[in-house]
Design an enzyme around this catalytic site. Sequence first.
Site, short mmCIF file in Angstrom:
data_model
loop_
_atom_site.label_atom_id
_atom_site.label_comp_id
_atom_site.label_asym_id
_atom_site.label_seq_id
_atom_site.Cartn_x
_atom_site.Cartn_y
_atom_site.Cartn_z
N ILE A 95 -9.22 23.94 48.66
CA ILE A 95 -10.15 23.41 49.66
C ILE A 95 -10.67 22.05 49.21
O ILE A 95 -11.47 21.43 49.90
CB ILE A 95 -11.30 24.42 49.90
CG1 ILE A 95 -12.02 24.77 48.58
CG2 ILE A 95 -10.74 25.68 50.55
CD1 ILE A 95 -13.21 25.73 48.75
N HIS A 111 -6.12 27.17 53.62
CA HIS A 111 -7.40 27.89 53.49
C HIS A 111 -8.60 27.03 53.88
O HIS A 111 -9.72 27.33 53.47
CB HIS A 111 -7.57 28.42 52.06
CG HIS A 111 -6.62 29.54 51.74
ND1 HIS A 111 -6.35 29.96 50.45
CD2 HIS A 111 -5.88 30.33 52.54
CE1 HIS A 111 -5.49 30.96 50.48
NE2 HIS A 111 -5.17 31.20 51.74
N CYS A 119 -17.18 25.09 63.94
CA CYS A 119 -18.13 25.70 64.87
C CYS A 119 -17.61 27.07 65.29
O CYS A 119 -16.50 27.19 65.82
CB CYS A 119 -18.32 24.81 66.10
SG CYS A 119 -19.42 25.59 67.31
N CYS A 138 -23.49 21.71 66.40
CA CYS A 138 -22.11 21.30 66.66
C CYS A 138 -22.11 20.04 67.53
O CYS A 138 -22.69 20.04 68.62
CB CYS A 138 -21.36 22.43 67.38
SG CYS A 138 -19.69 21.92 67.86
N THR A 178 -1.05 28.87 40.78
CA THR A 178 -1.56 29.92 41.67
C THR A 178 -1.28 31.28 41.06
O THR A 178 -0.21 31.51 40.48
CB THR A 178 -1.00 29.75 43.11
OG1 THR A 178 -1.51 30.80 43.92
CG2 THR A 178 0.51 29.73 43.17
N SER A 179 -2.28 32.18 41.17
CA SER A 179 -2.23 33.45 40.44
C SER A 179 -1.29 34.48 41.07
O SER A 179 -0.97 35.48 40.45
CB SER A 179 -3.64 34.04 40.37
OG SER A 179 -4.19 34.08 41.67
N ASN A 203 2.64 27.32 35.68
CA ASN A 203 1.38 28.03 35.45
C ASN A 203 1.10 28.02 33.95
O ASN A 203 1.97 27.70 33.15
CB ASN A 203 1.48 29.47 35.98
CG ASN A 203 0.12 30.06 36.30
OD1 ASN A 203 -0.80 30.01 35.49
ND2 ASN A 203 -0.03 30.64 37.49
N GLU A 205 0.37 30.80 32.50
CA GLU A 205 0.89 32.10 32.07
C GLU A 205 1.62 32.73 33.26
O GLU A 205 1.46 32.25 34.39
CB GLU A 205 -0.28 33.00 31.66
CG GLU A 205 -1.27 33.15 32.80
CD GLU A 205 -2.59 33.80 32.41
OE1 GLU A 205 -2.90 33.83 31.21
OE2 GLU A 205 -3.28 34.28 33.33
P1 NAD Z 1 -6.72 31.47 41.11
O1 NAD Z 1 -7.99 30.91 40.56
O2 NAD Z 1 -6.66 32.88 41.50
O3 NAD Z 1 -5.59 31.23 39.99
C1 NAD Z 1 -5.44 30.01 39.32
C2 NAD Z 1 -4.11 30.03 38.61
O4 NAD Z 1 -3.91 28.76 38.02
C3 NAD Z 1 -4.03 31.07 37.49
O5 NAD Z 1 -2.80 31.77 37.61
C4 NAD Z 1 -4.07 30.22 36.20
O6 NAD Z 1 -3.29 30.78 35.17
C5 NAD Z 1 -3.47 28.92 36.69
N1 NAD Z 1 -3.93 27.73 35.96
C6 NAD Z 1 -5.18 27.47 35.48
N2 NAD Z 1 -5.22 26.25 34.91
C7 NAD Z 1 -3.96 25.73 35.02
C8 NAD Z 1 -3.36 24.52 34.61
N3 NAD Z 1 -4.05 23.56 33.96
N4 NAD Z 1 -2.04 24.32 34.88
C9 NAD Z 1 -1.31 25.28 35.52
N5 NAD Z 1 -1.84 26.45 35.93
C10 NAD Z 1 -3.14 26.67 35.68
O7 NAD Z 1 -6.26 30.51 42.27
P2 NAD Z 1 -5.36 30.70 43.56
O8 NAD Z 1 -4.15 31.50 43.22
O9 NAD Z 1 -5.21 29.34 44.12
O10 NAD Z 1 -6.22 31.59 44.58
C11 NAD Z 1 -7.61 31.43 44.72
C12 NAD Z 1 -8.17 31.02 46.08
O11 NAD Z 1 -9.39 30.35 45.79
C13 NAD Z 1 -7.37 30.02 46.86
O12 NAD Z 1 -7.08 30.62 48.04
C14 NAD Z 1 -8.28 28.82 47.13
O13 NAD Z 1 -8.57 28.74 48.51
C15 NAD Z 1 -9.58 29.13 46.46
N6 NAD Z 1 -10.03 28.12 45.48
C16 NAD Z 1 -9.78 26.79 45.63
C17 NAD Z 1 -10.20 25.87 44.67
C18 NAD Z 1 -9.93 24.42 44.88
O14 NAD Z 1 -9.93 23.96 46.02
N7 NAD Z 1 -9.68 23.64 43.83
C19 NAD Z 1 -10.85 26.32 43.52
C20 NAD Z 1 -11.09 27.68 43.38
C21 NAD Z 1 -10.68 28.57 44.37
#
Ligand code: NAD
Length: 246
Positions: A95, A111, A119, A138, A178-179, A203, A205
């Site tokens: 986001i 997302h 709105c 709005c 992404t996790s 990632n 991990e």
């Molecule tokens: P998540 O927080 O669930 O997972 C983050 C993943 O990134 C983990 O698997 C972790 O191991 C990996 N990671 C952390 N640091 C890293 C790095 N330096 N290099 C590579 N990988 C790294 O995030 P998600 O899977 O995106 O899901 C969470 C939801 O939360 C999303 O839908 C999103 O909308 C929202 N969100 C967005 C933000 C943002 O806009 N930056 C921040 C937090 C959450």
Amino acid sequence: MKYQKIAVLTGAGISAESGVPVFRSEDGLWEQHRIEDVATYEGFMRDKTMVHNFYNTMRQSLKSKVPNPAHKALTKLQQGLEAKGGKLFLITQNIDDLHEKAGSHDIIHMHGELNNILCESCGARIPFSDNSSVESVCPKCGRKTMRPDIVWFGEMPYRMDEIERCLGECNLFIAVGTSGVVYPAAGFVQICKHLGKPCLEFNLEPSAVHNMFTVSYYGKAGTTLPKFVDYLLAHDDLPSSKEICK
Ligand code: NAD
């Protein structure tokens, strides 16, 4: 270049090195809040002021955040592909606005975006950089029914039809930071794998869906992704994980 149409899915991990906190901490809190309080519609109904303020704080703190080498590498990849008649489909769960700040374009924010407000009455999505509250009006319909333009758990992500087309059209799928636990995004790798496309994971991990990927590159995306992009723009094959993660 063999891979001319590439779909990239980014998650919170790509922005971690820019100082934006990731979502899934070990204690289940996101910026000191329970996820069910700040990332569900039920949480918003329970305490609208708290939820507005939660996203206000995040929106304001975003102003000082800058893209890191991983965001910039994707911009370089987009420009490199376009120069050769190819295309990058950039789909983000994030986001934040760090892909935009890095110079990427046509980003699909599935997302929602912190820099928008939605709105609930008329569905207008308005660019927004201020603080919102239950008193926010709005500009389209005049009602006081504004909420953060964030897709919460249980809500339908934006632009899913378009995303499905991108996944069908690409010849390489890449997931970064992404996790693999938030659906439908976590299922994109499965779709691409079944369509026979190579799938790559960047990632720290193994993610929850790591066994779906053809090659995984473990390490900080700010280090691995720039090396990978330089390799891909110069070669027809994919680099080994040893080559990128050494
Ligand atoms: P998540 O927080 O669930 O997972 C983050 C993943 O990134 C983990 O698997 C972790 O191991 C990996 N990671 C952390 N640091 C890293 C790095 N330096 N290099 C590579 N990988 C790294 O995030 P998600 O899977 O995106 O899901 C969470 C939801 O939360 C999303 O839908 C999103 O909308 C929202 N969100 C967005 C933000 C943002 O806009 N930056 C921040 C937090 C959450």
